[in-house]
Design an enzyme around this catalytic site. Sequence first.
Site, short mmCIF file in Angstrom:
data_model
loop_
_atom_site.label_atom_id
_atom_site.label_comp_id
_atom_site.label_asym_id
_atom_site.label_seq_id
_atom_site.Cartn_x
_atom_site.Cartn_y
_atom_site.Cartn_z
N LEU A 218 0.82 -1.22 0.00
CA LEU A 218 0.00 0.00 0.00
C LEU A 218 0.86 1.27 0.00
O LEU A 218 1.75 1.43 0.82
CB LEU A 218 -0.89 -0.01 1.25
CG LEU A 218 -1.96 1.08 1.32
CD1 LEU A 218 -3.01 0.87 0.25
CD2 LEU A 218 -2.58 1.10 2.70
N ASP A 219 0.56 2.21 -0.90
CA ASP A 219 1.28 3.50 -0.99
C ASP A 219 2.77 3.32 -1.27
O ASP A 219 3.58 4.20 -0.98
CB ASP A 219 1.10 4.34 0.29
CG ASP A 219 -0.36 4.72 0.53
OD1 ASP A 219 -1.12 4.66 -0.43
OD2 ASP A 219 -0.70 5.06 1.67
N GLU A 220 3.13 2.16 -1.83
CA GLU A 220 4.55 1.92 -2.11
C GLU A 220 4.80 1.59 -3.58
O GLU A 220 5.90 1.21 -3.95
CB GLU A 220 5.07 0.76 -1.25
CG GLU A 220 5.25 1.09 0.21
CD GLU A 220 6.46 1.98 0.49
OE1 GLU A 220 7.20 2.31 -0.45
OE2 GLU A 220 6.64 2.35 1.66
#
Lengths: 275, 275, 275, 275
Positions: A218-220
Site C-alpha cells: 500500500l502507498d509503495e
Amino acid sequence: MTLSCPDRPGIVNKVTGALLEVGANILESAQFGDPDTATFTLRTVFDCDASEDSISTVLDPIVAHLSAQVRLRPADYRPRVLIMVSRYEHCLLDLLYRHQNGELAIEIPLIVSNHTVAAPMAAHYGIPFEHVPVTPESKAEAERILMRRVEDLGIDLVVLARYMQVLSPEVCAALEGKAINIHHSFLPGFKGPRPYHQAHERGVKMIGATAHYVNTDLDEGPIIEQDVARVTHALSAEDMVRVGRDVERMVLSRAVRYHTEERVILIGDKTVVFS
Amino acid sequence: MTLSCPDRPGIVNKVTGALLEVGANILESAQFGDPDTATFTLRTVFDCDASEDSISTVLDPIVAHLSAQVRLRPADYRPRVLIMVSRYEHCLLDLLYRHQNGELAIEIPLIVSNHTVAAPMAAHYGIPFEHVPVTPESKAEAERILMRRVEDLGIDLVVLARYMQVLSPEVCAALEGKAINIHHSFLPGFKGPRPYHQAHERGVKMIGATAHYVNTDLDEGPIIEQDVARVTHALSAEDMVRVGRDVERMVLSRAVRYHTEERVILIGDKTVVFS
Amino acid sequence: MTLSCPDRPGIVNKVTGALLEVGANILESAQFGDPDTATFTLRTVFDCDASEDSISTVLDPIVAHLSAQVRLRPADYRPRVLIMVSRYEHCLLDLLYRHQNGELAIEIPLIVSNHTVAAPMAAHYGIPFEHVPVTPESKAEAERILMRRVEDLGIDLVVLARYMQVLSPEVCAALEGKAINIHHSFLPGFKGPRPYHQAHERGVKMIGATAHYVNTDLDEGPIIEQDVARVTHALSAEDMVRVGRDVERMVLSRAVRYHTEERVILIGDKTVVFS
Amino acid sequence: MTLSCPDRPGIVNKVTGALLEVGANILESAQFGDPDTATFTLRTVFDCDASEDSISTVLDPIVAHLSAQVRLRPADYRPRVLIMVSRYEHCLLDLLYRHQNGELAIEIPLIVSNHTVAAPMAAHYGIPFEHVPVTPESKAEAERILMRRVEDLGIDLVVLARYMQVLSPEVCAALEGKAINIHHSFLPGFKGPRPYHQAHERGVKMIGATAHYVNTDLDEGPIIEQDVARVTHALSAEDMVRVGRDVERMVLSRAVRYHTEERVILIGDKTVVFS
C-alpha cells in the site's frame, strides 16, 4: 511502440532499420538507458502504411534477439479505462472533462463506485455507472465484480480516482502495472489515512500528491507523477484538503495521460516517464 | 554529437549505423523533429575508442547526404567561456561557484568588466580579470579588445552576466549563437531598462528572468531558459530586485550549462533544448 | 470589513477600538500600507452579535475622520456572480465545480453566452443560461441585455470566463472593479489575440495566464493573479493551448475567490491581494 | 516587536494603543490566531522616537495582563549568527554572499567547521574561521567549544549549513529555537543519511529540502521553510545531489532571513512564518 530490453550496442540501429524496411517515418522518439539495471528503454511514434502484422514480422526476430519486451499499438488506439471513485469527485471530473475535450484519448466504458454520489456526473458525461457497495462482508464479491468488468469490457487501465477502499493483494497483483492510484500526499511522506491532517499536524510548508501504480504494498507502488503546492501556518487541515484537491487532480490526470499515451515504462519498481 | 538537418526518413538509422561501424556505444540520445520548419535535430552522447578522424570519415558522407550541420566534440572537452560583468556580481558568483564545484565543465580564461567591483571575486576564484572601461568615446575600442580576447583565447562562448552595456550590432553579429545574455524580466514582457521597476509599476504578481542568445535585436534573441518567482503587492521595486537576483542566476547558469553541454540547437530564432 | 484610506498613525487602534465597543472578536486581519501612494488598507474578519446598523453607528465617525472607503458585509453573504463564456468551457466548469463543492461561497444567478455550447453544462449544474448572440449589429443590444441582467439580478461581479467578445468602453467603465477577465498570457507579454500562437512563435519556455479587472484599456486592467507553466520546444501552439487551459482555470478561480472573499483592494491600477 | 499570547478579544487594540502612546507609527504588521492552540501571534514593525525603556514601560503592564511573550528589538539590530559547516560549501557561500550584499542584515562573528575546506571562503569574505575537528573522542570537547563561542560571542542564532555531525541532546536542548538546520530532503520523507540516494532508490519525481529548528529529535524539529525541484528518471543520485544543492541553499537562506527578521514564531513544534 515501446521497447525495454537489456542494454547493448546497436539497439536503436536495429530497430530503426526494421522500421525503415516497412516504410515507417519516425515522428517522435525518446530513449533512456538505465545504468543501475543496464536496461534500455525506447518509445517511438511512427507513421506507416504497413499492416501491424507486417511490422511484427520484421520486428519479431529483433525483439527475440534483444530479449526485449515490446508494446506496439496504433497511435489512434484509445485505451479502455475503468474509473473507480468513492465520494470525492474532483479527480473523476477532471478525467471526464479531459476525456470530453479530447486531451485524454481514451474510452471510458464504466465508472464503478462504492457510493452513488458520482452517478449524476457520470450520467452528464454519458458514461455507464455501476454502484458496487463495499462492506467487510461484500468486499470479496465486489472485487469479483470489478475483475469481471475488467475482463468483459477489455479494460486496459483501472484508475483509482480517490477510491477509498483498499484493494486486496490478489486484485493488486492481478492489476499490476495496469492500475493507477492517487495518494493525497507527497510520498513517501504521510502514508496511510488522512495525510492532510498528518501534514497539518507536522507543520509542513508544502503539501503534495502522488500518482503511482498499485501494488500489493500500500502507498509503495512505482511513482508516475508528483506535484506540490505551498501552504502556510494559516491553513487548517480542511484548507489543505481544498488546496490538495487541485494538486491531486492535476497529478492524476497527467499520470493517466502518460500511461495511456504509452509514455511510462516500468523498470523494477521505478518508472521511466517520457513526458 | 549534435546534428541538425532537413527532416526525412532514415536519419537515425543512418547515423546510428555509422556510429556502430566505429564501435560507438550510445549513452544518451535525444531527438526532435520540428514540424514548422521540417528540421530534424539530434543530440547523442557516445563512448568510442575510435579517433575523431575515423568517426568523421564514417560520418562525413552521411552528413553531406543529409545536408546536415554537425558538431562533434569529445565529452570531456571543456568549452572556453569569457564572462562579462558590470557591477552586479550575483550571476558571476553563481557561475564561478558552479565552475569550481564541477557542475559547469568549462574553462574560464577571462572575466572582462567595465567596472572593477568584481576584481576581488575573480582573484578569489583564480580567474584572470581585465578592466575595460566603456565610455561613449572608448566603446569602439573596448569592443575591439573584447573581440581580440575572444579570438586570442579561443573563446567558445561569451556570457553577459549582467553586463550593462549594449553591444554594437557588429559584435552581436560576430557572436551570433556564441553569446548568452540574461535579461532580468520574463520576456517578452518588460524589455529595456529597469524591468523590475516596470514590473512594480504594472503590479504583476510574478517576476522572471530570461537567458537568450544575443542578436542584433536587443532583448529579442532566441530564448534558452526562463523562470519566474511569485511576488506580492507588499514588495517594493527594490525587493523585486532582490527576489529577481535568485531567478536571474539560476536561469543564466542553467542556460550556460545547456549550451556548454551542447544541449541547445538553434532553429531560426528559436531553440531546441535537450535538457 | 475592508478599509482603505490615507495612511496616518492610529488607524488600527481606532478601528479595533470601535470593533471592541460592539463586542467584535477579530478572527483574521491583514493590513498593508502602500508607500508609493501613502494609502493604508485593511481587511478584517470578525465575529459579532451586534447588528450591521450598530456596527455602522460606531464605525461611521471613524470612517469619516479617516476619509476611508469601507466595505462591511456579513461573512456568510454570498456575492452574486454572473459568468460570461463563449465556446471554451474549461474556466466555466472550474468555477461551477468549485461553486458546487463549496470552495466558492457565491451565488451564480446566470450564465450568459454568445454561443450555446455551454448550455448543457449550465443545466447540469442547475444554473440559468441565457444565449445572447453577438454580431456587429446586435452588439449594442447584447450589452444592454447584459447590463439589465446585472441590475435586475443584483450582480456583484461579472466574470469573463473566456468570453471572446470585447466589451465596449461604456460597459467596461460601468463595471470597473466589478468585472474580472482571464487573459491567456502572462501579461504584459502577448497582449491581444491568439497569445499561445504568439508564445509559440517567440519560442518562450514558459506560458502563463493573467486574471485582471476589466477596464477600458484592453488587457491593461489591474492584475489580480497570474501563474505560469513550463513548456518546451516540443510543444506545438495547440499543445500550449492545452497546457494553458490548466493555468487559466486555476488563475481565474483563484482571482474570483480572492475577489468574492473581499481579499482584493484596488489602489489606482494595482491590487492589494490579502491571499 | 513580536508577541505571542493566549487569544482573547482586544489584544490588537491594547497593543496599538500602547504604541500610539509612545508616538509609534506602524510600518508593517501581521497577525495570526491559531485555532488549534488558541494562541495569538503578532509581528509589528514601527517607527518611534521613544527609547526602548519608555516603550517597555508602556508595554509591560499589557504584556503581563495578556500573559504574553514579547520580543522587542531595534529594526537595525543585526542578529549575531554563528555558521557551522562541514565539507559542502554551497549553503555557506549563499549565506555569505547574501550577507555581503545586504540581503541578510546579520553579523557573522564566526564560522566553525570540523573540516578546513571552507577556510579560504571564510577568509575571502573576511569572517573568522575556527577548525574544531570532531572524532568520537573529541566530540564532547568540540561541543563545549561551540557552546563557549555561542556565549562569548553573544550568538543569537546557530546555522547548521550542511554541518554533518549530529549534535548531542544537551546541545540541541540548549539551542532550542536558536539553531536552524538544513535537511536535504522534503521532510518527513527520507529522514536520516543520504536522502538523495534514498530518493533515487524510491524513484520520486521531485526532491526537496527542509530548514527546521534543531531539537532533540533528529530531523523532527519545527519546519520553517521547504521547497522542491522536479527530477526525472534520467537523473542519477549524484545528479539529484546537484539539483538539490540549489534547493538547499535557497531554503536555508530564506529560513535564516525569516528568523533574523523576527518573522518566525514558535507555537509548540510548529512555526508561524510572517513571510
